[in-house]
Design a protein around this motif. Structure first.
Motif, PDB file in Angstrom:
ATOM      1  N   SER A 106       9.779   5.757   4.252  1.00  0.00           N
ATOM      2  CA  SER A 106       8.819   6.418   3.560  1.00  0.00           C
ATOM      3  C   SER A 106       8.169   7.647   4.235  1.00  0.00           C
ATOM      4  O   SER A 106       7.840   8.241   3.544  1.00  0.00           O
ATOM      5  CB  SER A 106       7.818   5.258   3.412  1.00  0.00           C
ATOM      6  OG  SER A 106       8.359   3.950   2.453  1.00  0.00           O
ATOM      7  N   PHE A 166       1.019   3.910  -2.965  1.00  0.00           N
ATOM      8  CA  PHE A 166       0.789   5.448  -2.767  1.00  0.00           C
ATOM      9  C   PHE A 166       1.731   6.165  -3.065  1.00  0.00           C
ATOM     10  O   PHE A 166       1.781   7.203  -3.783  1.00  0.00           O
ATOM     11  CB  PHE A 166       0.588   5.763  -1.100  1.00  0.00           C
ATOM     12  CG  PHE A 166       0.517   7.132  -0.919  1.00  0.00           C
ATOM     13  CD1 PHE A 166      -0.595   7.845  -1.203  1.00  0.00           C
ATOM     14  CD2 PHE A 166       1.714   7.763  -0.379  1.00  0.00           C
ATOM     15  CE1 PHE A 166      -0.868   8.974  -0.782  1.00  0.00           C
ATOM     16  CE2 PHE A 166       1.584   9.038   0.170  1.00  0.00           C
ATOM     17  CZ  PHE A 166       0.551   9.808  -0.331  1.00  0.00           C
ATOM     18  N   SER A 195       2.171   6.370  -7.033  1.00  0.00           N
ATOM     19  CA  SER A 195       1.177   7.541  -7.498  1.00  0.00           C
ATOM     20  C   SER A 195       2.006   8.894  -7.575  1.00  0.00           C
ATOM     21  O   SER A 195       1.502   9.695  -8.291  1.00  0.00           O
ATOM     22  CB  SER A 195       0.150   7.503  -6.815  1.00  0.00           C
ATOM     23  OG  SER A 195       0.103   7.975  -5.437  1.00  0.00           O
ATOM     24  N   LYS A 196       2.930   9.087  -6.707  1.00  0.00           N
ATOM     25  CA  LYS A 196       3.705  10.161  -6.619  1.00  0.00           C
ATOM     26  C   LYS A 196       5.013  10.142  -7.228  1.00  0.00           C
ATOM     27  O   LYS A 196       5.793  11.112  -7.124  1.00  0.00           O
ATOM     28  CB  LYS A 196       3.772  10.859  -5.302  1.00  0.00           C
ATOM     29  CG  LYS A 196       2.595  11.161  -4.299  1.00  0.00           C
ATOM     30  CD  LYS A 196       2.910  11.314  -2.907  1.00  0.00           C
ATOM     31  CE  LYS A 196       1.653  11.743  -2.176  1.00  0.00           C
ATOM     32  NZ  LYS A 196       1.331  13.235  -2.335  1.00  0.00           N
ATOM     33  N   PHE A 246       5.594  11.540   2.803  1.00  0.00           N
ATOM     34  CA  PHE A 246       4.213  11.864   3.055  1.00  0.00           C
ATOM     35  C   PHE A 246       4.181  13.290   3.556  1.00  0.00           C
ATOM     36  O   PHE A 246       5.106  13.860   4.129  1.00  0.00           O
ATOM     37  CB  PHE A 246       3.764  11.041   4.265  1.00  0.00           C
ATOM     38  CG  PHE A 246       3.708   9.377   3.874  1.00  0.00           C
ATOM     39  CD1 PHE A 246       2.260   9.062   3.612  1.00  0.00           C
ATOM     40  CD2 PHE A 246       4.623   8.551   4.064  1.00  0.00           C
ATOM     41  CE1 PHE A 246       2.304   7.739   3.283  1.00  0.00           C
ATOM     42  CE2 PHE A 246       4.343   7.203   3.750  1.00  0.00           C
ATOM     43  CZ  PHE A 246       3.198   6.758   3.253  1.00  0.00           C
ATOM     44  N   GLY A 271       0.869  -1.143   0.028  1.00  0.00           N
ATOM     45  CA  GLY A 271       0.215   0.169  -0.114  1.00  0.00           C
ATOM     46  C   GLY A 271       0.763   1.226   0.050  1.00  0.00           C
ATOM     47  O   GLY A 271       0.654   2.214  -0.875  1.00  0.00           O
ATOM     48  N   ILE A 272       1.816   1.282   0.919  1.00  0.00           N
ATOM     49  CA  ILE A 272       2.748   2.528   0.866  1.00  0.00           C
ATOM     50  C   ILE A 272       3.557   2.515  -0.592  1.00  0.00           C
ATOM     51  O   ILE A 272       3.393   3.579  -1.135  1.00  0.00           O
ATOM     52  CB  ILE A 272       3.900   2.234   1.981  1.00  0.00           C
ATOM     53  CG1 ILE A 272       3.176   2.198   3.384  1.00  0.00           C
ATOM     54  CG2 ILE A 272       5.107   3.483   1.823  1.00  0.00           C
ATOM     55  CD1 ILE A 272       4.158   2.008   4.217  1.00  0.00           C
TER      56      ILE A 272
END
Length: 177
Positions: free
Chosen positions: A172, A108, A111-112, A176, A104-105
């Motif tokens: 990570s 995410f 996507s960036k 964020f 999931g990380i």
């Protein structure tokens, strides 16, 4: 020719789509065939990366397919081994939860357009998982009592899995916002 339709990506795809369902069918009937199939699938995992690097065929799609294929293969095998009582359910739940969280990380961050490389403990986790699977198949085939070694491998694998997941999460965090 589409650069995504290359040998490494094809090997990863075959591992996910064809090998795993056949494996699931064999685990309930024949440990030896399940072990042989697992070794073949593991070798495709080794070779797809080597081929991709050697032929300069590393693609974003390949990185994704390889990772997903590995997780599907390992988790499907552990679920099967749990169902035939060779591995405890709590172990499988922890590993699947960790893999889902880390994936999931990764998604995410992807996507960036951010990639956080796996740490060495993540690679050790995979080696421990594969070694444990081979050990459990060996037990299933031979019925030689390996309870102490199995326990050591189970607890080592789950410990390294949790720690590597925590390290990945910490690495990570800076991405964020």
């Amino acid at each position: 020719m589409n650069k995504n339709l290359n040998i490494p990506n094809t090997l990863s795809t075959i591992r996910a789509i064809f090998t795993i369902p056949i494996f699931i069918l064999t685990i309930y009937n024949n440990y030896l065939w399940a072990l042989i199939l697992f070794i073949i699938a593991s070798l495709t995992d080794l070779f797809d990366g080597m081929i991709a690097r050697k032929l300069n065929q590393v693609t974003d799609l390949g990185k994704f397919i390889d990772q997903i294929s590995d997780k599907i293969m390992i988790n499907a095998i552990f679920v099967g081994l749990m169902q035939i009582k060779l591995i405890p359910g709590w172990f499988v739940a922890i590993l699947i939860s960790r893999d889902t969280f880390v994936s999931g990380i990764r998604m995410f961050l992807a996507s960036k357009n951010i990639v956080v490389a796996a740490n060495k403990l993540g690679k050790l986790k995979t080696v421990l998982q594969m070694s444990l699977i081979i050990l459990l198949y060996f037990y299933g085939i031979t019925k030689i009592n390996l309870n102490i070694l199995n326990e050591i491998m189970i607890y080592s694998t789950v410990t390294v899995s949790i720690i590597s997941g925590i390290i990945y999460f910490i690495k990570s965090l800076k991405h964020f916002s």
